[in-house]
Design a protein around this motif. Structure first.
Motif, PDB file in Angstrom:
ATOM      1  N   SER A  78       9.471   8.776  -6.274  1.00 46.11           N
ATOM      2  CA  SER A  78       8.412   9.041  -5.302  1.00 46.11           C
ATOM      3  C   SER A  78       7.324   9.959  -5.822  1.00 46.11           C
ATOM      4  O   SER A  78       7.568  10.837  -6.641  1.00 46.11           O
ATOM      5  CB  SER A  78       9.033   9.659  -4.043  1.00 46.11           C
ATOM      6  OG  SER A  78       8.042   9.879  -3.067  1.00 46.11           O
ATOM      7  N   THR A  82       7.623   9.192   0.090  1.00 47.63           N
ATOM      8  CA  THR A  82       8.856   8.411   0.173  1.00 47.63           C
ATOM      9  C   THR A  82      10.057   9.348   0.080  1.00 47.63           C
ATOM     10  O   THR A  82      11.054   9.185   0.796  1.00 47.63           O
ATOM     11  CB  THR A  82       8.912   7.366  -0.959  1.00 47.63           C
ATOM     12  OG1 THR A  82       7.846   6.434  -0.754  1.00 47.63           O
ATOM     13  CG2 THR A  82      10.231   6.609  -0.986  1.00 47.63           C
ATOM     14  N   PRO A 179      -5.203   2.493   1.479  1.00 45.51           N
ATOM     15  CA  PRO A 179      -5.097   3.108   0.150  1.00 45.51           C
ATOM     16  C   PRO A 179      -3.921   2.499  -0.609  1.00 45.51           C
ATOM     17  O   PRO A 179      -2.847   2.307  -0.036  1.00 45.51           O
ATOM     18  CB  PRO A 179      -4.849   4.586   0.446  1.00 45.51           C
ATOM     19  CG  PRO A 179      -4.421   4.667   1.861  1.00 45.51           C
ATOM     20  CD  PRO A 179      -4.858   3.429   2.567  1.00 45.51           C
ATOM     21  N   GLY A 181      -1.260   2.418  -3.863  1.00 48.84           N
ATOM     22  CA  GLY A 181      -0.598   3.117  -4.960  1.00 48.84           C
ATOM     23  C   GLY A 181       0.375   2.178  -5.638  1.00 48.84           C
ATOM     24  O   GLY A 181       0.029   1.435  -6.557  1.00 48.84           O
ATOM     25  N   ALA A 183       1.484  -0.261  -4.138  1.00 47.07           N
ATOM     26  CA  ALA A 183       0.934  -1.533  -3.652  1.00 47.07           C
ATOM     27  C   ALA A 183       1.834  -2.312  -2.698  1.00 47.07           C
ATOM     28  O   ALA A 183       1.641  -3.509  -2.497  1.00 47.07           O
ATOM     29  CB  ALA A 183       0.483  -2.407  -4.817  1.00 47.07           C
ATOM     30  N   GLY A 184       2.784  -1.625  -2.066  1.00 50.50           N
ATOM     31  CA  GLY A 184       3.637  -2.304  -1.098  1.00 50.50           C
ATOM     32  C   GLY A 184       3.017  -2.371   0.290  1.00 50.50           C
ATOM     33  O   GLY A 184       3.140  -3.384   0.992  1.00 50.50           O
ATOM     34  N   GLU A 289      -4.224  13.447   4.394  1.00 50.78           N
ATOM     35  CA  GLU A 289      -4.087  13.892   3.008  1.00 50.78           C
ATOM     36  C   GLU A 289      -5.069  13.109   2.113  1.00 50.78           C
ATOM     37  O   GLU A 289      -5.600  12.066   2.534  1.00 50.78           O
ATOM     38  CB  GLU A 289      -2.639  13.759   2.535  1.00 50.78           C
ATOM     39  CG  GLU A 289      -2.132  12.336   2.380  1.00 50.78           C
ATOM     40  CD  GLU A 289      -0.795  12.302   1.610  1.00 50.78           C
ATOM     41  OE1 GLU A 289      -0.821  12.528   0.400  1.00 50.78           O
ATOM     42  OE2 GLU A 289       0.248  12.048   2.227  1.00 50.78           O
ATOM     43  N   SER A 292      -4.955   9.304   1.793  1.00 48.12           N
ATOM     44  CA  SER A 292      -5.346   8.632   3.037  1.00 48.12           C
ATOM     45  C   SER A 292      -6.855   8.657   3.205  1.00 48.12           C
ATOM     46  O   SER A 292      -7.463   7.674   3.645  1.00 48.12           O
ATOM     47  CB  SER A 292      -4.690   9.325   4.228  1.00 48.12           C
ATOM     48  OG  SER A 292      -3.330   9.536   3.983  1.00 48.12           O
TER      49      SER A 292
END
Ligand code: F0G
Length: 353
Positions: A78, A82, A179, A181, A183-184, A289, A292
Motif C-alpha cells: 500500500s 489500503t 485519480p 494510481g 488503476a483499480g 488529500e 484526491s
C-alpha cells in the motif's frame, strides 16, 4: 426499489460472491456534494468512509470473502490508504494482517492509522511497486495468505458501488473524473455503471476520465501518445503519495474502462495538485488529500483547454480525506498571527476597516 439499508451492502444483490459472514463498518453512502460555484459539478466525498478513503468499500467485500473462505491471514501492499483500511477491517474480523509499505513514503495520517489498528507493518526500501511485487510473489508462494490489493476482484466489487450511489443521487453524469494510481478504482466505477446499463437501469455510461500525477503518469502519458500499453516509470515521484505508482497492476482494466466509455486520461503537476487542494478547501469547504485533489486539478485543466465543457455534468471522485496527509495541508500558506491576548480585537477591527 427492493433496496434496503445504506452503504455498500444495500446493493448486495448486485455484488458477486457468496458470503457466510459480512464484516462491515457501515462504509459507503458518502455525500455527493454539489459545487458552490459551478452548477454542473459534483464532488463524491469518499473521505467520509470509516477509515477516510474509498478503500473501505472494497475492503468490506474482500475481508468478508476472506472470512467466508476461512482465511486467517491477510496481506496488502500500500501507499497508505489500503493499509489503513485493511488493518481496520482485519481487526474487526479477527484476522491477522500484514501490510507492506514503501518506507518513508507513506503520509503520516495513514501510517498513524495502521499503527493504531495494530497491523504488522513491513517496510521495503523502494517504491510501492516493489512492495506490490513482493505481495504478488508471497501470495503465489504461500497460498494461506489472502491478498487485499485491487487485483483481488472482490475489492473492485465493493468499489463499484460508487457508481450505484451516483446514479441514485443524480442519474448518469456526462463525466466521472478519477485519480489513478494502481488503476483499480476507475475500472471498478466503470464496471458499476456498465452493469447498471446491462440490466436496463441506465441507458449510458459516463465518460471515464483518469488523472495521474505528472511524475507517476504511465497510463496518461501512453494514451496521450496513442499507445495501448503504459511505459512504466521506475522512480515515480509526486507530492500525491497515494498515487506515487510507476507500474499500475490494473493498467489493462483501466485502459479498457477509459476507451470503451470514450474517456481519456490526463496528468497534473504537483503545484497544480496543491493549488487545487487549497481551492477545494477554501472555495468549497471540502478537505481532500492531494491524490484526491488531483481530480479537481485535472478538471480545471480540462475545462481550461476545452476538453470538458462546464455545462456537462461532471462528478469528481474525492478518494481520501485531507487529514490523511497533514504534511501536505501545512504546505498551504496560512494567516497566522502571534497576538497579545489583550488586543485580540484589534486585528478584526482593522480587517473590517
Ligand atoms: N486516491 C487515493 C486517496 C488512493 O489512496 C489511491 C490508491 C488512489 C486514489 C488510486 O486508486 O489505485 O485504484 O487507481 N491507493 C492505493 C493504496 C494504491 O495503497 O492505498 P487506484
Amino acid at each position: 426499489n427492493k433496496l434496503k439499508g445504506k452503504g455498500v451492502w444495500r446493493y448486495k444483490e448486485l455484488i458477486a460472491g457468496e458470503y457466510k459472514e459480512i464484516v462491515s463498518l457501515n462504509e459507503g453512502n458518502t455525500p455527493l456534494i454539489k459545487s458552490s460555484s459551478s452548477p454542473n459539478l459534483y464532488f463524491k466525498f469518499e473521505g467520509a468512509n470509516p477509515t477516510g478513503s474509498f478503500k473501505d468499500r472494497g475492503m468490506t467485500v474482500a475481508i468478508s470473502s476472506a472470512k467466508s473462505l476461512n482465511y486467517k491471514v491477510v496481506v496488502a501492499a500500500s501507499t497508505g490508504n489500503t493499509a489503513a483500511s485493511a488493518a481496520a477491517y482485519a481487526s474487526r474480523a479477527g484476522l491477522k494482517s500484514y501490510i507492506v509499505l514503501p518506507k518513508g513514503k507513506v503520509a503520516l495520517g495513514k501510517l498513524a492509522q495502521s499503527i493504531l489498528y495494530g497491523t504488522t507493518i513491513l517496510e521495503v526500501d523502494g517504491s510501492f511497486d516493489i512492495a506490490m511485487n513482493s505481495v504478488m510473489r508471497l501470495y503465489k508462494e504461500l497460498k494461506i495468505v489472502y491478498p487485499l490489493n485491487s487485483f483481488n476482484p472482490w475489492r473492485l466489487e465493493g468499489q463499484k458501488t460508487i457508481a450505484f450511489e451516483i446514479v441514485e443521487d443524480i442519474g448518469v453524469p456526462d463525466n466521472v473524473i478519477v485519480p489513478v494510481g494502481n488503476a483499480g478504482n476507475i475500472y471498478a466505477i466503470w464496471k458499476g455503471f456498465t452493469e447498471l446499463m446491462n440490466i436496463g437501469i441506465i441507458d449510458k455510461v459516463p465518460r471515464m476520465i483518469g488523472v495521474q500525477a505528472e511524475g507517476a503518469a504511465p497510463i496518461a502519458k501512453a494514451l496521450e501518445k496513442g499507445l495501448d500499453k503504459p511505459e512504466f516509470v521506475d522512480s515515480p515521484e509526486t507530492i500525491a503519495s497515494a498515487i506515487r505508482i510507476g507500474k499500475p497492476v490494473n493498467w489493462k482494466k483501466a485502459i479498457k474502462a477509459i476507451k470503451s466509455s470514450n474517456g481519456f486520461a490526463t496528468y497534473v503537476s504537483d503545484s497544480e495538485i496543491l493549488e487545487a487542494q487549497k481551492e477545494l478547501a477554501r472555495k468549497e469547504g471540502i478537505g481532500a488529500e492531494p491524490a484526491s485533489a488531483a481530480s479537481y486539478a485535472g478538471y480545471l485543466k480540462l475545462v481550461n483547454n476545452g476538453k470538458i465543457d462546464k455545462n456537462e455534468r461532471t462528478v469528481l471522485i474525492l478518494t481520501g480525506h485531507a487529514l490523511k496527509d497533514p504534511d501536505a495541508m501545512v504546505k498551504a500558506e496560512a494567516r497566522r498571527i502571534l497576538i497579545n491576548p489583550e488586543h485580540i480585537n484589534e486585528i478584526i477591527l482593522s480587517d473590517l476597516r
